[in-house]
Design an enzyme around this catalytic site. Sequence first.
Site, short mmCIF file in Angstrom:
data_model
loop_
_atom_site.label_atom_id
_atom_site.label_comp_id
_atom_site.label_asym_id
_atom_site.label_seq_id
_atom_site.Cartn_x
_atom_site.Cartn_y
_atom_site.Cartn_z
N VAL A 1 0.87 -1.18 0.00
CA VAL A 1 0.00 0.00 0.00
C VAL A 1 0.90 1.22 0.00
O VAL A 1 2.02 1.19 0.49
CB VAL A 1 -0.97 0.04 1.21
CG1 VAL A 1 -2.05 -1.01 1.06
CG2 VAL A 1 -0.23 -0.14 2.51
N SER A 2 0.40 2.31 -0.57
CA SER A 2 1.22 3.51 -0.72
C SER A 2 1.38 4.32 0.55
O SER A 2 2.37 5.02 0.72
CB SER A 2 0.63 4.41 -1.81
OG SER A 2 0.65 3.74 -3.04
N THR A 3 0.39 4.26 1.45
CA THR A 3 0.47 5.06 2.68
C THR A 3 0.21 4.20 3.90
O THR A 3 -0.46 3.17 3.82
CB THR A 3 -0.57 6.20 2.66
OG1 THR A 3 -1.88 5.63 2.73
CG2 THR A 3 -0.44 7.07 1.43
#
Length: 197
Positions: free
Chosen positions: A13-15
């Site tokens: 996931v990016s964050t």
Amino acid sequence: MTAPLRAALYTRVSTRAQADKHGTAYQREALQKMADARGWDVLGVYADEGVSGRRASRPKLDALMLDARRREVDVVAVWRFDRFARSLSHLVTALNEFKPLGVQFVSHQEGIDTSTPIGVAMFQIAGAFAELEASLARERVQAGVDAARERGVVLGRPEVLTGDQARAALAAHGGLRPAARALGVGTATIRRAMARG
């Protein structure tokens, strides 16, 4: 009887906020169910949290690739192609590296398995769409930034306060809190500026 395939499950996931809400745990659960259904022996789960897919080098992805090069992995499974990479070139590079190692690449959501010729073709087509989607997202973000600038919104980090500016504000406003309010910064910012000189 042949040994079960050794699987590496990759999630990303990016964050960190995405990871906490609905990210890698959901992906991991779906991939584990797929592995169980196919009779794979899961070697490990490689989870990059808070890492952009545009970065070709990521801590857990790098570890997965190293295990593949050591021939400790027979299949790499991802929830979606864009979890693994955001560019077609990165996907194709990984596939080309996996092929001589005998490593299959499987995407849960796209339902593609690169152990078949059709799977390889579908992999490239899906990768192209993932790259298109990422490009469109970048364009939307840039359009938002451009629109904000046109409205006069100042973007980016604020300028650093100098010690001289902090002392002048203190002298003009008679105290730390009034000076901070006048400058639109916190008291800690003024203290740091003065400490720097």
